[in-house]
Design a protein around this motif. Structure first.
Motif, PDB file in Angstrom:
ATOM      1  N   PRO A 316       0.835  -1.203   0.000  1.00  0.00           N
ATOM      2  CA  PRO A 316       0.000   0.000   0.000  1.00  0.00           C
ATOM      3  C   PRO A 316       0.876   1.262   0.000  1.00  0.00           C
ATOM      4  CG  PRO A 316      -0.666  -1.536   1.732  1.00  0.00           C
ATOM      5  CD  PRO A 316       0.655  -1.998   1.231  1.00  0.00           C
ATOM      6  N   VAL A 317       0.509   2.216  -0.839  1.00  0.00           N
ATOM      7  CA  VAL A 317       1.253   3.480  -0.939  1.00  0.00           C
ATOM      8  C   VAL A 317       0.311   4.613  -0.547  1.00  0.00           C
ATOM      9  CG1 VAL A 317       2.614   5.004  -2.419  1.00  0.00           C
ATOM     10  CG2 VAL A 317       2.604   2.535  -2.848  1.00  0.00           C
ATOM     11  N   ASP A 318       0.751   5.470   0.381  1.00  0.00           N
ATOM     12  CA  ASP A 318      -0.015   6.649   0.788  1.00  0.00           C
ATOM     13  C   ASP A 318       0.683   7.897   0.270  1.00  0.00           C
ATOM     14  OD1 ASP A 318      -1.854   5.126   2.402  1.00  0.00           O
ATOM     15  OD2 ASP A 318      -0.239   4.958   3.891  1.00  0.00           O
ATOM     16  N   GLY A 319      -0.113   8.868  -0.129  1.00  0.00           N
ATOM     17  CA  GLY A 319       0.493  10.095  -0.616  1.00  0.00           C
ATOM     18  C   GLY A 319      -0.487  11.233  -0.717  1.00  0.00           C
ATOM     19  N   MET A 320      -0.021  12.320  -1.316  1.00  0.00           N
ATOM     20  CA  MET A 320      -0.831  13.524  -1.496  1.00  0.00           C
ATOM     21  C   MET A 320      -0.563  14.119  -2.874  1.00  0.00           C
ATOM     22  SD  MET A 320      -0.397  15.511   2.153  1.00  0.00           S
ATOM     23  CE  MET A 320      -0.926  14.777   3.708  1.00  0.00           C
ATOM     24  N   TYR A 321      -1.602  14.772  -3.412  1.00  0.00           N
ATOM     25  CA  TYR A 321      -1.412  15.522  -4.641  1.00  0.00           C
ATOM     26  C   TYR A 321      -0.648  16.812  -4.325  1.00  0.00           C
ATOM     27  CZ  TYR A 321      -4.954  12.409  -6.590  1.00  0.00           C
ATOM     28  OH  TYR A 321      -5.647  11.312  -7.005  1.00  0.00           O
ATOM     29  N   SER A 322       0.082  17.302  -5.307  1.00  0.00           N
ATOM     30  CA  SER A 322       0.834  18.537  -5.146  1.00  0.00           C
ATOM     31  C   SER A 322       0.403  19.538  -6.213  1.00  0.00           C
ATOM     32  CB  SER A 322       2.333  18.256  -5.285  1.00  0.00           C
ATOM     33  OG  SER A 322       2.683  18.099  -6.660  1.00  0.00           O
ATOM     34  N   GLU A 335      -4.494  17.051  -1.043  1.00  0.00           N
ATOM     35  CA  GLU A 335      -5.494  15.988  -0.852  1.00  0.00           C
ATOM     36  C   GLU A 335      -4.809  14.627  -0.845  1.00  0.00           C
ATOM     37  OE1 GLU A 335      -9.746  16.099  -2.548  1.00  0.00           O
ATOM     38  OE2 GLU A 335      -8.592  14.905  -3.972  1.00  0.00           O
ATOM     39  N   ALA A 336      -5.223  13.769   0.066  1.00  0.00           N
ATOM     40  CA  ALA A 336      -4.598  12.455   0.219  1.00  0.00           C
ATOM     41  C   ALA A 336      -5.104  11.462  -0.826  1.00  0.00           C
ATOM     42  CB  ALA A 336      -4.873  11.915   1.622  1.00  0.00           C
ATOM     43  N   TRP A 337      -4.246  10.507  -1.159  1.00  0.00           N
ATOM     44  CA  TRP A 337      -4.620   9.407  -2.051  1.00  0.00           C
ATOM     45  C   TRP A 337      -3.915   8.142  -1.587  1.00  0.00           C
ATOM     46  CZ3 TRP A 337      -0.133   7.448  -3.730  1.00  0.00           C
ATOM     47  CH2 TRP A 337       0.946   8.306  -3.963  1.00  0.00           C
ATOM     48  N   THR A 338      -4.409   6.999  -2.023  1.00  0.00           N
ATOM     49  CA  THR A 338      -3.764   5.712  -1.754  1.00  0.00           C
ATOM     50  C   THR A 338      -3.761   4.895  -3.041  1.00  0.00           C
ATOM     51  OG1 THR A 338      -5.841   4.645  -1.069  1.00  0.00           O
ATOM     52  CG2 THR A 338      -4.492   5.675   0.660  1.00  0.00           C
ATOM     53  N   THR A 339      -2.791   4.026  -3.162  1.00  0.00           N
ATOM     54  CA  THR A 339      -2.730   3.106  -4.293  1.00  0.00           C
ATOM     55  C   THR A 339      -1.951   1.869  -3.857  1.00  0.00           C
ATOM     56  OG1 THR A 339      -2.209   2.912  -6.657  1.00  0.00           O
ATOM     57  CG2 THR A 339      -0.600   4.046  -5.286  1.00  0.00           C
ATOM     58  N   ASP A 340      -1.908   0.863  -4.716  1.00  0.00           N
ATOM     59  CA  ASP A 340      -1.169  -0.362  -4.419  1.00  0.00           C
ATOM     60  C   ASP A 340      -0.042  -0.544  -5.423  1.00  0.00           C
ATOM     61  OD1 ASP A 340      -2.692  -1.185  -2.219  1.00  0.00           O
ATOM     62  OD2 ASP A 340      -4.182  -2.177  -3.497  1.00  0.00           O
ATOM     63  N   LEU A 341       1.144  -0.799  -4.893  1.00  0.00           N
ATOM     64  CA  LEU A 341       2.324  -1.046  -5.717  1.00  0.00           C
ATOM     65  C   LEU A 341       2.687  -2.516  -5.599  1.00  0.00           C
ATOM     66  CD1 LEU A 341       4.810   0.242  -7.314  1.00  0.00           C
ATOM     67  CD2 LEU A 341       5.959   0.206  -5.085  1.00  0.00           C
ATOM     68  N   VAL A 342       2.710  -3.205  -6.727  1.00  0.00           N
ATOM     69  CA  VAL A 342       3.077  -4.622  -6.740  1.00  0.00           C
ATOM     70  C   VAL A 342       4.564  -4.744  -6.997  1.00  0.00           C
ATOM     71  CG1 VAL A 342       2.705  -6.885  -7.797  1.00  0.00           C
ATOM     72  CG2 VAL A 342       0.783  -5.274  -7.558  1.00  0.00           C
ATOM     73  N   VAL A 343       5.286  -5.338  -6.047  1.00  0.00           N
ATOM     74  CA  VAL A 343       6.728  -5.456  -6.151  1.00  0.00           C
ATOM     75  C   VAL A 343       7.098  -6.348  -7.347  1.00  0.00           C
ATOM     76  CG1 VAL A 343       8.833  -6.244  -4.993  1.00  0.00           C
ATOM     77  CG2 VAL A 343       7.016  -5.133  -3.689  1.00  0.00           C
ATOM     78  N   ASP A 344       8.027  -5.895  -8.154  1.00  0.00           N
ATOM     79  CA  ASP A 344       8.492  -6.673  -9.301  1.00  0.00           C
ATOM     80  C   ASP A 344       9.101  -7.981  -8.842  1.00  0.00           C
ATOM     81  OD1 ASP A 344       9.671  -7.549 -11.760  1.00  0.00           O
ATOM     82  OD2 ASP A 344       9.699  -5.472 -12.429  1.00  0.00           O
ATOM     83  N   LYS A 345       8.849  -9.034  -9.595  1.00  0.00           N
ATOM     84  CA  LYS A 345       9.388 -10.355  -9.250  1.00  0.00           C
ATOM     85  C   LYS A 345      10.816 -10.555  -9.737  1.00  0.00           C
ATOM     86  CE  LYS A 345       4.847 -12.555  -9.155  1.00  0.00           C
ATOM     87  NZ  LYS A 345       3.979 -13.638  -9.707  1.00  0.00           N
ATOM     88  N   GLY A 346      11.422  -9.525 -10.298  1.00  0.00           N
ATOM     89  CA  GLY A 346      12.802  -9.650 -10.764  1.00  0.00           C
ATOM     90  C   GLY A 346      12.835  -9.981 -12.239  1.00  0.00           C
ATOM     91  N   LYS A 347      13.892 -10.696 -12.615  1.00  0.00           N
ATOM     92  CA  LYS A 347      14.097 -10.955 -14.057  1.00  0.00           C
ATOM     93  C   LYS A 347      13.009 -11.832 -14.617  1.00  0.00           C
ATOM     94  CE  LYS A 347      17.188 -14.881 -13.196  1.00  0.00           C
ATOM     95  NZ  LYS A 347      18.483 -15.490 -13.478  1.00  0.00           N
TER      96      LYS A 347
END
Length: 347
Positions: A316-322, A335-347
């Motif tokens: 989960p990623v938390d942040g704000m607009y600028s 204003e706050a926002w949230t999103t999901d970052l899927v970690v890369d599995k590598g090569k």
């Protein structure tokens, strides 16, 4: 072989030379043919060949990260195309190779960095920005002494990762030296030069210890991509933040730093197409304040989370607009926002 006179260290930063040390000229002559200039579209740096048969080159990740094309110049030879094999921005290491096999390559041998001691002589080779850009040229060298052979968990600047093992030395480095070799008196690589007077380390120079680097090279050469969501980040209060955006955005940059004067975070300045960051809809101007429930105020904070995550894990990623990306309608500055970052599995 030239014989160096033994020096007895008294005080200060005087270097210690040993009877079997090579001269500075001999070290340079051995190392220069394997020290390469790396040229990208947006910048340049240094690297060195560590496997001549396979044409493998190691450098800092920040030298090659998100460069759309790369060329490598070997001493007097004209630069030729190169390709990135593997990268880990949180270790600040990358391995690349020549796009086409090159004849008569020379390689440098790694030395044992744990045998490096206070005041040992060291030599740094590289291609600083001060020398003429492009074309046939030779690397330059500087010499100095080891000031601290074993610096642990160095975090010299909020825009840089955490460096677990480094050697602090006095061989002068300048922009462009990043990724070049730090050599002992036998012309063996004991470190990869990385930091030259940034943040709190003005006038001090650091190299990633060779004993830390060597175990990571095999996987990078095999094509591993680690801790690289496909973004470029910088701290929201970075004095050079405007350099990452177009000139016409200067007012928005100033407004962003004013908006977030009491809020730490990392600004996304770029996200690579089809990368995990791009798929998470992270783009220029987004200010990341948290990752996996942990507040992030520096690149080291981001790397701590990425390095502890499992391949394929959703963060989960938390942040704000600028003011850089707010449109005043559905996206308002602060204003706050949230999103999901899927970690890369590598090569």
């Amino acid at each position: 072989m030239a014989v160096a006179t033994m020096v007895v260290l008294a005080t200060g930063n005087a270097a210690v030379a040993f009877a079997d040390d090579l001269s500075a000229k001999e070290i340079y002559e051995r190392a220069a043919p394997a020290t390469v200039r790396i040229i990208g579209k947006t910048g340049a740096g240094t690297g060195f060949i560590y496997d001549a048969d396979k044409g493998l080159i190691v450098t800092n990740a920040h030298v090659v990260l998100d460069e759309p094309s790369l060329r490598v110049g070997v001493q007097d030879r004209a630069p030729v195309a190169a390709r990135l094999l593997g990268i880990d921005p949180c270790e600040d290491l990358a391995v690349l190779t020549f796009s086409n096999p090159q004849p008569d390559l020379k390689a440098l041998k790694f030395g044992d960095s744990k045998k490096v001691s206070f005041a040992d002589n060291v030599t740094a080779l590289g291609y600083p920005e001060s020398i003429e850009a492009q074309g046939a040229q030779k690397p330059v060298f500087t010499t100095g002494a080891v000031q601290n052979p074993d610096v642990k968990d160095s975090t010299p600047d909020p825009d840089l990762p955490r460096y677990p093992e480094t050697i602090q030395h006095s061989a002068t480095l300048n922009p462009g030296n990043s990724g070049g070799p730090l050599l002992n008196g036998k012309a063996e690589v004991v470190g990869i030069n990385t930091l030259s007077g940034v943040g709190d380390v003005q006038g001090q120079y650091y190299a990633i210890s060779s004993d830390h680097v060597r175990p990571l090279l095999e996987q990078l050469a095999a094509g591993d991509v680690k801790n690289d969501p496909g973004w470029l980040l910088t701290t929201v209060q970075n004095p050079q933040l405007a350099d990452y955006f177009a000139e016409e955005d200067a007012a928005k940059v100033a407004a962003t730093q004013k908006e977030f004067k009491d809020q730490d975070g990392m600004v996304v300045t770029y996200s690579r197409t089809n990368s995990p960051a791009y798929k998470a809809k992270l783009g220029p101007g987004d200010v990341i304040t948290g990752l996996k429930g942990t507040a992030v105020t520096s690149y080291a904070d981001v790397c701590d989370v990425l390095q502890s995550a499992a391949p394929g894990e959703t963060l989960p990623v938390d942040g704000m607009y600028s003011p850089l990306n707010a449109n005043g309608k559905d996206m308002k500055a602060g204003e706050a926002w949230t999103t999901d970052l899927v970690v890369d599995k590598g090569k």
